[in-house]
Design a protein around this motif. Structure first.
Motif, mmCIF file in Angstrom:
data_model
loop_
_atom_site.group_PDB
_atom_site.id
_atom_site.type_symbol
_atom_site.label_atom_id
_atom_site.label_comp_id
_atom_site.label_asym_id
_atom_site.label_seq_id
_atom_site.Cartn_x
_atom_site.Cartn_y
_atom_site.Cartn_z
ATOM 1 N N TYR A 4 0.821 -1.208 0.000
ATOM 2 C CA TYR A 4 0.000 0.000 0.000
ATOM 3 C C TYR A 4 0.856 1.259 0.000
ATOM 4 C CZ TYR A 4 -3.676 -3.239 1.374
ATOM 5 O OH TYR A 4 -4.556 -4.288 1.404
ATOM 6 N N PRO A 59 -1.823 -6.685 5.833
ATOM 7 C CA PRO A 59 -2.905 -7.585 5.448
ATOM 8 C C PRO A 59 -4.116 -6.837 4.891
ATOM 9 C CG PRO A 59 -2.688 -7.518 7.842
ATOM 10 C CD PRO A 59 -1.545 -6.744 7.267
ATOM 11 N N THR A 60 -4.405 -5.632 5.425
ATOM 12 C CA THR A 60 -5.567 -4.854 4.993
ATOM 13 C C THR A 60 -5.311 -3.362 5.212
ATOM 14 O OG1 THR A 60 -6.612 -4.839 7.171
ATOM 15 C CG2 THR A 60 -7.176 -6.693 5.703
ATOM 16 N N PRO A 61 -6.042 -2.503 4.514
ATOM 17 C CA PRO A 61 -5.949 -1.072 4.805
ATOM 18 C C PRO A 61 -6.373 -0.761 6.246
ATOM 19 C CG PRO A 61 -7.015 -1.408 2.686
ATOM 20 C CD PRO A 61 -6.886 -2.764 3.340
ATOM 21 N N GLU A 62 -7.350 -1.501 6.757
ATOM 22 C CA GLU A 62 -7.810 -1.271 8.124
ATOM 23 C C GLU A 62 -6.688 -1.498 9.142
ATOM 24 O OE1 GLU A 62 -10.005 0.208 10.921
ATOM 25 O OE2 GLU A 62 -10.694 0.158 8.851
ATOM 26 N N GLU A 80 -3.885 0.561 -2.664
ATOM 27 C CA GLU A 80 -3.120 -0.657 -2.935
ATOM 28 C C GLU A 80 -2.310 -0.420 -4.206
ATOM 29 O OE1 GLU A 80 -3.565 -5.486 -3.355
ATOM 30 O OE2 GLU A 80 -5.282 -4.303 -2.682
#
Length: 90
Positions: A4, A59-62, A80
């Motif tokens: 990201y 693993p995630t934007p969160e 991403e």
């Protein structure tokens, strides 16, 4: 793991001392990031030090948002991204 680009704005400028204090502050960020499986790869800082463009594996934007909040860092945008290198076609 996804990669990201995280864009941040620091209205008063980003000031990281180039000494043991700065090294300690950055180490604490890296440690907090690891709790969510987030890896800070590197950052680009604008000449006026008011914007950063940071590359993260996460693993995630969160997960990035959670550690940013824990670290007291702003987040303007998370995108991403993938790598495109100019030498790929040679």
């Amino acid at each position: 793991m996804p990669r990201y680009l995280v864009e941040r704005t620091f209205p008063d400028g980003l000031h990281v001392p180039v000494d043991a204090e700065g090294a300690s502050a950055l180490s604490k960020i890296v440690e907090a990031n690891s709790s969510q499986g987030v890896t800070w790869v590197h950052s680009y800082v604008s000449a006026d030090k008011t914007r950063t463009y940071c590359i993260y594996d996460a693993p995630t934007p969160e997960a990035i948002k959670q550690v940013a909040e824990r670290n007291g860092l702003p987040v303007n945008n998370i995108s991403e991204v993938s790598v495109l290198e100019p030498y790929f076609y040679h």
